[in-house]
Design a protein around this motif. Structure first.
Motif, PDB file in Angstrom:
ATOM      1  N   VAL A 660       0.869  -1.177   0.000  1.00 48.04           N
ATOM      2  CA  VAL A 660       0.000   0.000   0.000  1.00 48.04           C
ATOM      3  C   VAL A 660       0.906   1.227   0.000  1.00 48.04           C
ATOM      4  N   THR A 664      -1.501  -0.068  -5.013  1.00 48.38           N
ATOM      5  CA  THR A 664      -1.728  -1.191  -4.092  1.00 48.38           C
ATOM      6  C   THR A 664      -1.839  -2.481  -4.879  1.00 48.38           C
ATOM      7  N   GLU A 724      -7.513   0.461  -6.824  1.00 50.26           N
ATOM      8  CA  GLU A 724      -6.324   1.189  -6.393  1.00 50.26           C
ATOM      9  C   GLU A 724      -6.636   2.669  -6.147  1.00 50.26           C
ATOM     10  N   SER A 728      -4.918   3.879  -2.616  1.00 51.76           N
ATOM     11  CA  SER A 728      -3.471   4.079  -2.498  1.00 51.76           C
ATOM     12  C   SER A 728      -3.059   5.550  -2.420  1.00 51.76           C
ATOM     13  N   CYS A 817      -9.310  -2.275   1.597  1.00 52.98           N
ATOM     14  CA  CYS A 817      -8.129  -3.120   1.546  1.00 52.98           C
ATOM     15  C   CYS A 817      -8.384  -4.375   2.395  1.00 52.98           C
ATOM     16  N   GLY A 845       5.084  -0.402   1.749  1.00 45.24           N
ATOM     17  CA  GLY A 845       4.399   0.773   1.233  1.00 45.24           C
ATOM     18  C   GLY A 845       4.323   1.855   2.290  1.00 45.24           C
TER      19      GLY A 845
END
Ligand code: ADP
Ligand code: MG
Length: 899
Positions: A660, A664, A724, A728, A817, A845
């Protein structure tokens, strides 16, 4: 003797400092959930969370219960900054004995006053009879408030003692009495005491007033505290007015070393000995008594009134605050003092008059000094809890001591300045008493309620229910199945790409490996040494010039080989042939661990002759051209796989990788028999889900809000990577900005002013969400700093709302998520026929790592959606470097085992 008496009434500065410290400690005690029940300074929440901003509009009714009167007031606000509210009022005297009678009679009387007042005012203005009329109730007794319109009387005071009221909700009592009068259009909306009313009164005319002090018969102070510090309420954002009820300060002995024998006598003779020690030193109800006892003591010591009878001083209450005021406000000569004392029946010499005046000044001066000390404690507390270096604040003032004693203001300002030099108070006299303030409270409450409804309307589409999340989970599961199926793969939005990685590390991997990381923020070459003692790495960042990124494929891969040769030379690794793992973060169709066809370039790369080619072969060809034999390409890996592998080295249960960051994606270990796109049924294979594209076939359309659609349309790939774009780092800030624009247009934020910067795409960075959500009351300053950068002038309430917007957007991201992950872990659990699955997710991430709530929200939601899976999270360190090497290591280990 007289000097000794005066000295005992004057408190040295260092002692005041100590007292200020005690007051601050007691304030904290009163606010803390654990200690508030024992606290002497009660710090009662008022549920008043905002001061007027000038846009309040409409008619507001106020009824105020006073010592011997009921005051009714009708205030009309025009929304013009409250500059000149129109007010009509009427005062009713309380009937004899009602303060000692039944509670019902008292509230019926109040309701009758309201009814009569309305009959008269509405008579003159019939337009006011139809609309609903909100009412604010000023009730100056200690209450435990649990809402703005819910307050249980804790105890009567000030001579009131009606039956059947203590322990009851006085708002309810008043509303019932009003209903009995058939005034069904009158709603009791707010209850407040006189101190709070004063603060709100002084908040009109465009100045925020966040502290109020009433120096009257009793003494009290209120101020706007950071709501999260008021642990006795659920409210955690913004500020709330706290009624200090500081009269009981010192009841635990903290004032013992400054109380004089005169104070002791006053206390002993009072109806509540040992209680309200602070109030008994500063309230005008007691100042006359203190003077009286000082005079008695001095007369006994023959320091005053020698040769005359002082019998009259024996009588409690003969000396009133009015006497004191007259005595001390008389600067010229003593003839007036003499006259006052004579009227009391005291024969006073010239010298006696002077001494009485000195004593009176000392007692009243001390009261002012003690008020100043309390104020200093509040100001310093506010300054500290707001994390400010200096505090400028307006203080609303009311009460007969403040009004009757000309030096009060001067002492209050100078002493509080000495004790809290970091704070600068400006005193604002209250003009219309607390009634107008009550109207303001009522008006603000209605304004906030209306605003809340609108805010909720804007944010509602972004708030996902548990059912929404279950649906996302089910859809993800469906798409996963489609992606895995040989026939359905082509139409699935989740590609489910095979990676040919079939084992995670088991810790027995050994050796030195090279790794390449291409496609992240930097291009890097690494050497990874895996030994008994763990993993050691060295790496170097190399630049890929734009000309090479966008030139020919040959030039690009030649350049990469040059970098590898340079690195191996520097690391003294030229004589070895090292196995190499290649993290290549571009979409590939993988045909084997070391065979991957580039599907398309992204992130600014466009080297010719590569798309459709096997990337590993391109690298090998370049090595051949450069005659470099120091490396052997073993594996090509995606960064999710690298993340899973690097965490898998430390935790064998790590069979999922999650990213992430800018984007993502996730990968996990799937059963080969389920992977329809690869031959073979034995064992498992890591599947690179490419879940960022989930929803590209329209299956998530019901979730996309107006804001998401606008953000999507402004990207370089509209309609693509839809999942995404909800989750993200590349998008969250921009979603927030779109919401801010809409809220500002709706006048809910920034006074409706949209700056050009706020209209600039991508100006609101995702890292701002982290800063903003991290800040409790302490760091609102940082929110202001961010907004200043956007050239936005934000009020405190704007900051609080901004934080709510950020929280809503990041919470949704984390929940989505989690819904995706829930589908993954549940599938793994079913694959393995387990009742309970224990599994670890390796994560990388910056959004996941640095956002203050993302990981907590993700984990909480996952637990909820997949209760039969016990999922741990492990942060990956340099997954793309370490992971690629480990893929190579595991592959060589497996190859060794085969031999
Ligand atoms: P990548 O995914 O490209 O490998 P990262 O994992 O470092 O890179 O993620 C970068 C993204 O993280 C940026 O798009 C940015 O939006 C986001 N980001 C950077 N700092 C923070 C932060 N403090 N809080 C939340 N997100 C952040
Ligand atoms: Mg990354």
């Amino acid at each position: 003797q007289i000097q000794r008496a005066l000295r005992s009434l004057s408190i040295p500065l260092e002692r005041l400092h100590i007292m200020k410290g005690h007051m601050m400690q007691d304030m904290c005690k009163g606010l803390s959930r654990q200690t508030h029940a024992q606290a002497k300074v009660r710090m009662l929440p008022t549920y008043i969370c905002s001061t007027p901003n000038g846009t309040e509009k409409g008619n507001f009714l106020v009824v105020e219960l006073c010592q011997s009167q009921v005051r009714t007031l009708l205030v009309t606000l025009d929304g013009d900054g409250n500059m000149s509210p129109h007010m009509v009022y009427k005062i009713f005297d309380l009937p004899e004995g009602i303060t000692q009678g039944s509670g019902e009679a008292l509230f019926d009387f109040i309701a009758q006053c309201v009814s009569q007042f309305l009959a008269e005012t509405i008579h003159s203005d019939p337009s006011k009879s139809e609309e609903r009329l909100p009412l604010g109730f000023v009730f100056p007794f200690t209450c435990r408030q649990t809402q703005l319109d819910k307050a249980e009387l804790l105890s009567w005071s000030k001579g009131f003692n009606c039956n059947d009221v203590v322990g009851k909700d006085v708002v309810q009592l008043l509303q019932s009495a009003i209903n009995k009068q058939e005034l069904c259009h009158v709603d009791v909306v707010a209850l407040l005491n006189d101190t709070v009313g004063t603060m709100m009164t002084c908040s009109t005319e465009g100045r925020a007033c966040e502290v109020a002090m009433v120096a009257d018969k009793g003494s009290n102070c209120c101020f706007m505290a950071e709501a999260y510090l008021v642990e006795t309420t659920e409210e955690t954002s913004g500020r709330m007015c706290v009624n200090t009820e500081w009269g009981c300060f010192g009841d635990d002995g903290t004032l013992n070393d400054i109380v004089t024998p005169y104070d002791e006598c006053v206390d002993v003779e009072s109806s509540n000995p040992g209680e309200k020690r602070f109030e008994k030193m500063v309230g005008t109800l007691y100042l006359g008594e203190i003077v009286r006892h000082a005079l008695i003591a001095l007369a006994a010591e023959k320091a005053i009134f020698t040769g005359t009878s002082v019998a009259v001083l024996k009588e409690k209450g003969v000396f009133t605050i009015q006497h004191i005021m007259e005595i001390i406000n008389n600067e010229e000569g003593t003839s007036d003092v003499k006259r006052i004392l004579e009227a009391l029946g005291l024969e006073a010499s010239e010298r006696d008059c002077g001494r009485v005046q000195q004593i009176c000044r000392a007692v009243v001066g001390r009261a002012a000094t003690l008020h100043a000390t309390g104020l200093a404690a509040i100001l310093s507390y506010m300054c500290q809890t707001r994390d400010m270096e200096t505090l400028m604040v307006n203080v609303g003032m009311e009460g007969e001591l403040y009004k009757g004693y000309p030096r009060f203001e001067e002492i209050l300002l100078s002493v509080s300045r000495l004790l809290s030099p970091e704070c600068m108070a400006t005193l604002l006299p209250s003009r219309d008493g607390s009634g107008r303030g009550a109207a303001m409270v009522t008006a603000v409450a209605l304004r906030l309620a209306a605003q809340r409804r609108e805010v909720n309307e804007v944010l509602a589409p972004l708030r996902l229910s548990r059912a929404d999340l279950e649906k996302v989970q089910a859809l993800m599961r469906e798409e996963m199945e489609r992606g895995l199926g040989k026939e359905t793969n082509a139409t699935a939005s989740v590609r489910m790409l095979p990676t040919y990685v079939s084992h995670t590390p088991d810790g027995t991997e050994r050796g030195d490996f090279l790794a390449l990381d291409l496609g992240g923020t930097n291009f890097r070459v690494l050497v990874v040494r895996v030994s008994e003692d763990g993993i050691n790495m060295a790496s170097e960042i190399y630049v890929i010039p734009v000309a090479i990124m966008q030139g020919t494929g040959e030039a690009l891969f030649d350049h990469i080989i040059d970098c590898i040769i340079d690195f191996q030379t520097k690391q003294n690794l030229v004589t070895h042939t090292l196995p190499l793992g290649f993290t290549f973060s571009f979409p590939c169709q993988q045909m084997g661990l070391d065979k991957a066809l580039l599907l398309t370039w992204t992130k600014g790369f466009s080297a010719s002759g590569c798309v459709g080619q096997d990337v590993v072969q391109l690298l090998r060809d370049a090595a051949q051209r450069k005659q470099h034999a120091g490396m052997q390409v073993i594996a090509l890996v995606n960064d999710t796989v690298g993340t899973m592998m690097s965490c898998g080295y430390d935790d064998p249960k790590c069979e999922i990788g999650l990213i992430v960051g800018t984007g993502t994606n996730a990968c996990y270990m799937e059963e080969m028999k389920n992977v329809g796109t690869v031959e073979g049924d034995q064992g498992r294979m890591c599947i690179n889900m490419e879940w960022g594209a989930f929803g590209d076939n329209g299956c998530l359309d019901h979730l996309f809000t107006h804001f998401d659609k606008v953000v999507d349309e402004s990207t370089i790939n509209p309609g693509k990577q839809r999942f995404e774009k909800l989750i993200s780092g590349m998008y969250l800030g921009e979603i927030v900005r779109q919401i801010l624009v809409v809220m500002t247009q709706k006048q809910l934020l920034f006074q409706g002013k949209i700056t050009p910067k706020l209209q600039t795409r991508n100006i609101f960075q995702t890292k701002f969400l982290s800063t903003i959500e991290l800040s409790n009351g302490l760091a609102l300053r940082q929110i202001r700093a961010i907004l200043n950068e956007l050239e936005i002038d934000a009020s405190f309430e704007d900051s609080v709302l901004l934080r709510e917007v950020c929280q809503t957007v990041s919470l949704r991201a984390a929940q989505l998520c989690a819904a995706g992950l829930a589908a993954v872990v549940e599938k793994m659990r079913e694959n393995r026929g387990l009742d309970q699955l224990s599994v670890t997710v390796g994560v990388d991430g910056t959004l996941y790592k640095l956002h203050p709530c993302f990981s907590d929200n993700l984990q909480k939601t996952l637990k909820d959606l997949a209760p039969n899976c016990n999922v741990s999270f492990l942060l990956s360190e340099d997954g793309s470097g370490k992971g690629a090497a480990l893929v190579a290591a595991v592959a060589s280990r497996a190859a060794d085992a085969m031999e």
